[in-house]
Design a protein around this motif. Structure first.
Motif, PDB file in Angstrom:
ATOM      1  N   HIS A 113      67.235 -19.636 -33.090  1.00  0.00           N
ATOM      2  CA  HIS A 113      67.009 -20.465 -31.895  1.00  0.00           C
ATOM      3  C   HIS A 113      68.173 -21.308 -31.786  1.00  0.00           C
ATOM      4  O   HIS A 113      68.948 -21.401 -30.744  1.00  0.00           O
ATOM      5  CB  HIS A 113      65.473 -21.370 -32.026  1.00  0.00           C
ATOM      6  N   THR A 114      68.538 -21.906 -32.736  1.00  0.00           N
ATOM      7  CA  THR A 114      69.864 -22.701 -32.798  1.00  0.00           C
ATOM      8  C   THR A 114      70.416 -22.248 -34.302  1.00  0.00           C
ATOM      9  O   THR A 114      69.891 -21.770 -35.281  1.00  0.00           O
ATOM     10  CB  THR A 114      69.718 -24.318 -32.802  1.00  0.00           C
ATOM     11  N   PHE A 127      56.198 -26.388 -41.176  1.00  0.00           N
ATOM     12  CA  PHE A 127      56.656 -26.937 -39.757  1.00  0.00           C
ATOM     13  C   PHE A 127      57.778 -26.237 -39.254  1.00  0.00           C
ATOM     14  O   PHE A 127      58.780 -26.386 -39.848  1.00  0.00           O
ATOM     15  CB  PHE A 127      56.861 -28.273 -39.953  1.00  0.00           C
ATOM     16  N   THR A 128      57.491 -25.491 -38.228  1.00  0.00           N
ATOM     17  CA  THR A 128      58.370 -24.197 -37.818  1.00  0.00           C
ATOM     18  C   THR A 128      59.659 -25.070 -36.663  1.00  0.00           C
ATOM     19  O   THR A 128      60.329 -24.026 -36.443  1.00  0.00           O
ATOM     20  CB  THR A 128      57.859 -22.995 -37.449  1.00  0.00           C
ATOM     21  N   GLY A 129      59.429 -25.981 -36.297  1.00  0.00           N
ATOM     22  CA  GLY A 129      60.301 -26.425 -35.075  1.00  0.00           C
ATOM     23  C   GLY A 129      59.971 -25.266 -33.861  1.00  0.00           C
ATOM     24  O   GLY A 129      58.960 -24.968 -33.638  1.00  0.00           O
ATOM     25  N   ASP A 130      61.287 -24.942 -33.449  1.00  0.00           N
ATOM     26  CA  ASP A 130      61.163 -23.884 -32.470  1.00  0.00           C
ATOM     27  C   ASP A 130      61.448 -22.482 -32.960  1.00  0.00           C
ATOM     28  O   ASP A 130      61.685 -21.708 -32.035  1.00  0.00           O
ATOM     29  CB  ASP A 130      62.309 -24.278 -31.177  1.00  0.00           C
ATOM     30  N   ALA A 131      61.687 -22.424 -34.191  1.00  0.00           N
ATOM     31  CA  ALA A 131      61.777 -20.946 -34.584  1.00  0.00           C
ATOM     32  C   ALA A 131      60.641 -20.116 -34.166  1.00  0.00           C
ATOM     33  O   ALA A 131      60.709 -19.061 -33.579  1.00  0.00           O
ATOM     34  CB  ALA A 131      62.167 -20.843 -36.305  1.00  0.00           C
ATOM     35  N   ASP A 135      52.225 -17.720 -30.916  1.00  0.00           N
ATOM     36  CA  ASP A 135      52.149 -16.498 -30.053  1.00  0.00           C
ATOM     37  C   ASP A 135      53.623 -16.205 -29.241  1.00  0.00           C
ATOM     38  O   ASP A 135      53.566 -15.845 -28.215  1.00  0.00           O
ATOM     39  CB  ASP A 135      50.849 -16.597 -28.989  1.00  0.00           C
ATOM     40  N   GLY A 136      54.524 -16.804 -29.828  1.00  0.00           N
ATOM     41  CA  GLY A 136      55.978 -16.744 -29.261  1.00  0.00           C
ATOM     42  C   GLY A 136      57.031 -17.031 -30.273  1.00  0.00           C
ATOM     43  O   GLY A 136      56.833 -17.532 -31.671  1.00  0.00           O
ATOM     44  N   CYS A 137      58.129 -17.735 -29.646  1.00  0.00           N
ATOM     45  CA  CYS A 137      59.334 -18.168 -30.377  1.00  0.00           C
ATOM     46  C   CYS A 137      60.207 -18.966 -29.631  1.00  0.00           C
ATOM     47  O   CYS A 137      60.116 -18.898 -28.460  1.00  0.00           O
ATOM     48  CB  CYS A 137      60.114 -17.173 -31.207  1.00  0.00           C
ATOM     49  N   GLY A 138      61.063 -19.552 -30.188  1.00  0.00           N
ATOM     50  CA  GLY A 138      62.048 -20.554 -29.543  1.00  0.00           C
ATOM     51  C   GLY A 138      62.952 -19.460 -28.828  1.00  0.00           C
ATOM     52  O   GLY A 138      63.106 -18.331 -29.155  1.00  0.00           O
ATOM     53  N   ARG A 139      63.525 -19.903 -27.447  1.00  0.00           N
ATOM     54  CA  ARG A 139      64.506 -19.114 -26.951  1.00  0.00           C
ATOM     55  C   ARG A 139      65.907 -18.961 -27.722  1.00  0.00           C
ATOM     56  O   ARG A 139      66.065 -19.713 -28.802  1.00  0.00           O
ATOM     57  CB  ARG A 139      64.867 -19.552 -25.419  1.00  0.00           C
ATOM     58  N   THR A 140      66.706 -17.882 -27.317  1.00  0.00           N
ATOM     59  CA  THR A 140      67.858 -17.500 -28.235  1.00  0.00           C
ATOM     60  C   THR A 140      68.955 -17.580 -27.187  1.00  0.00           C
ATOM     61  O   THR A 140      70.035 -16.987 -27.873  1.00  0.00           O
ATOM     62  CB  THR A 140      67.738 -16.250 -29.146  1.00  0.00           C
ATOM     63  N   ALA A 148      68.868 -11.758 -33.207  1.00  0.00           N
ATOM     64  CA  ALA A 148      68.315 -10.935 -34.385  1.00  0.00           C
ATOM     65  C   ALA A 148      68.470 -11.696 -35.822  1.00  0.00           C
ATOM     66  O   ALA A 148      67.762 -11.541 -36.559  1.00  0.00           O
ATOM     67  CB  ALA A 148      69.819 -10.091 -34.510  1.00  0.00           C
ATOM     68  N   THR A 149      69.217 -12.727 -35.623  1.00  0.00           N
ATOM     69  CA  THR A 149      68.994 -13.865 -36.607  1.00  0.00           C
ATOM     70  C   THR A 149      67.596 -14.506 -36.614  1.00  0.00           C
ATOM     71  O   THR A 149      67.196 -14.764 -37.833  1.00  0.00           O
ATOM     72  CB  THR A 149      70.035 -15.074 -36.390  1.00  0.00           C
ATOM     73  N   LEU A 150      67.253 -14.870 -35.522  1.00  0.00           N
ATOM     74  CA  LEU A 150      65.853 -15.179 -35.417  1.00  0.00           C
ATOM     75  C   LEU A 150      64.965 -14.755 -36.020  1.00  0.00           C
ATOM     76  O   LEU A 150      63.841 -14.879 -36.861  1.00  0.00           O
ATOM     77  CB  LEU A 150      65.441 -15.857 -33.986  1.00  0.00           C
ATOM     78  N   TYR A 151      65.130 -13.389 -35.792  1.00  0.00           N
ATOM     79  CA  TYR A 151      64.169 -12.128 -36.136  1.00  0.00           C
ATOM     80  C   TYR A 151      64.161 -12.349 -37.819  1.00  0.00           C
ATOM     81  O   TYR A 151      63.127 -12.283 -38.391  1.00  0.00           O
ATOM     82  CB  TYR A 151      64.474 -10.736 -35.650  1.00  0.00           C
ATOM     83  N   ASP A 152      65.120 -12.508 -38.321  1.00  0.00           N
ATOM     84  CA  ASP A 152      65.359 -12.321 -39.698  1.00  0.00           C
ATOM     85  C   ASP A 152      64.914 -13.367 -40.282  1.00  0.00           C
ATOM     86  O   ASP A 152      64.215 -13.650 -41.497  1.00  0.00           O
ATOM     87  CB  ASP A 152      66.801 -12.298 -40.302  1.00  0.00           C
ATOM     88  N   SER A 153      65.277 -14.714 -39.930  1.00  0.00           N
ATOM     89  CA  SER A 153      64.674 -15.943 -40.216  1.00  0.00           C
ATOM     90  C   SER A 153      63.094 -15.794 -40.304  1.00  0.00           C
ATOM     91  O   SER A 153      62.385 -16.360 -41.363  1.00  0.00           O
ATOM     92  CB  SER A 153      64.990 -17.124 -39.348  1.00  0.00           C
ATOM     93  N   ILE A 154      62.595 -15.542 -39.157  1.00  0.00           N
ATOM     94  CA  ILE A 154      61.109 -15.676 -39.133  1.00  0.00           C
ATOM     95  C   ILE A 154      60.655 -14.695 -40.453  1.00  0.00           C
ATOM     96  O   ILE A 154      59.561 -14.999 -41.019  1.00  0.00           O
ATOM     97  CB  ILE A 154      60.431 -15.473 -37.666  1.00  0.00           C
ATOM     98  N   HIS A 155      61.047 -13.556 -40.406  1.00  0.00           N
ATOM     99  CA  HIS A 155      60.545 -12.574 -41.489  1.00  0.00           C
ATOM    100  C   HIS A 155      60.773 -12.977 -42.751  1.00  0.00           C
ATOM    101  O   HIS A 155      59.985 -12.870 -43.581  1.00  0.00           O
ATOM    102  CB  HIS A 155      61.224 -11.053 -41.146  1.00  0.00           C
ATOM    103  N   GLN A 156      62.078 -13.503 -43.203  1.00  0.00           N
ATOM    104  CA  GLN A 156      62.256 -13.751 -44.550  1.00  0.00           C
ATOM    105  C   GLN A 156      61.685 -15.032 -44.970  1.00  0.00           C
ATOM    106  O   GLN A 156      61.460 -15.043 -45.833  1.00  0.00           O
ATOM    107  CB  GLN A 156      63.807 -13.648 -44.691  1.00  0.00           C
ATOM    108  N   GLN A 157      61.798 -16.025 -44.170  1.00  0.00           N
ATOM    109  CA  GLN A 157      61.401 -17.483 -44.622  1.00  0.00           C
ATOM    110  C   GLN A 157      59.874 -18.021 -44.085  1.00  0.00           C
ATOM    111  O   GLN A 157      59.512 -18.980 -44.669  1.00  0.00           O
ATOM    112  CB  GLN A 157      62.550 -18.261 -43.844  1.00  0.00           C
TER     113      GLN A 157
END
Ligand SMILES: [Fe+2]
Ligand SMILES: [Fe+2]
Lengths: 227, 227
Positions: A113-114, A127-131, A135-140, A148-157
């Motif tokens: 997201h950032t 506490f996920t902030g805007d990651a 039912d959604g996620c932060g804009r990219t 792609a980075t956000l996808y990896d962050s959410i999956h891995q972390q």
């Protein structure tokens, strides 16, 4: 543990207070500058000392209360090293942690997201902030956003946490308060049900969102800690 | 910047005070519990507020003043996440940073002497703890020490700094106060002159050092922040 969820209407922002019942030390996650009196009131009523003000990222939609809280309560302000916010006190990176009494607040770097997004993990909560949102996620599409980075962050972390972990997001625009890792991993509209990275990138690319209303005010203000 | 180097004779430990001339905030790096009155005196004379007590690692040869400084001055104690020191306040990782006034104290993870060793980089200076010493380095036969890891840490995180960077070590047993990155990179007896990793490992293996005198007292004490 003392826990409180605050809501700021204008930007639909959630702010969280966590405190140790023993030492009475508290942290605030993503405090909003207009809401300081609410935080001060709760701190006073519960007899708490604000030790840290944490931001999950440099917000584009509201101004952080970090600097005003620091001036009022002498707390330290915390955010990710990549934030480029020179006035912060403590610059964390992945796996850094902050202790208040018995409570360990663990940072997980979740960019996308950032480039400075950090989620905070505390005893069965994240506490996920805007990651990750409910039912959604932060804009990219701003602030070095990258799907792609956000996808990896959410999956891995985040999705790697136990399914029963409670997800407390940085915003919700539909009145949702929280979710769980299991719920989002299985049913999140953009990421759930094993959606592939390419599917996610396509979804994010087609969102066609309007220019963020407050970004031109909020970003410079937050780069100055909300001064 | 205000700078002061302290020496504790019994363990030949160097402690460093850094402070911002504007805000009068100070940090101490590797304070020794027996020396608290010296630190208190300098803080008072210079009219400084101790904001943080930093340790480069969990010491085996002296007891940290972290907890006593926290109790006396209300400062936050800082060390690496891997230290296993549950009573610390702020657990840093590689590239974390702490700001005091105009001064940024940047953490570089430099394991090998221990698995929690961190060097701190501040404006042309590097505080290397027991990773890199003047014409030497920390031993690697205790506390998850590993010669290959130390070799990589020193090369990647310290020798990559500009040659003129001043090296302030955690100890010196021969009265040396400081060195430079260039000096150590070229002339360090164990690492200088392009010595290979295998040569370094061999040197470290043959040191045949005695069991550390105070380790059985210092380690448990330092795991409890020096309590
Ligand atoms: Fe955001
Ligand atoms: Fe050591």
């Amino acid at each position: 543990m003392i826990f409180h969820q605050f809501f700021e209407k204008e930007s639909s922002t959630y702010t969280y207070l966590l405190a140790c019942e023993d030492t009475r030390e508290a942290v605030l996650i993503d405090p909003v500058v207009s809401e300081i009196e609410h935080y001060a009131q709760l701190l006073a009523v519960k007899n708490l000392t604000l030790a840290y003000s944490l931001d999950t990222h440099v917000h584009a939609d509201h101004v952080t209360a970090a600097n005003q809280l620091r001036e009022k309560f002498g707390c330290k302000t915390v955010l990710h090293r990549n934030s480029g916010v020179a006035c912060g006190d403590i610059f964390i990176t992945d796996k850094s942690a902050i202790r208040i009494g018995d409570i360990l607040v663990e940072a997980r770097y979740t960019p996308g997201h950032t480039n400075a997004c950090t989620s905070y993990v505390v005893e069965g909560m994240v506490f996920t902030g805007d990651a990750l949102l409910i039912d959604g996620c932060g804009r990219t599409d701003f602030q070095e956003g990258n799907a792609a980075t956000l996808y990896d962050s959410i999956h891995q972390q985040i999705f790697s946490l136990p399914d029963e972990t409670i997800v407390y997001p940085g915003h919700d625009y539909n009145g949702g308060l929280s979710s769980t890792v299991g719920q989002e991993r299985l049913h999140n509209a953009r990421l759930g049900n094993g959606r592939s990275k390419q599917e996610f990138i396509d979804i994010m690319q087609k969102l066609n969102l309007p220019y963020p209303k407050k970004i031109d005010i909020a970003l410079p203000a937050n780069k100055a800690c909300g001064k």
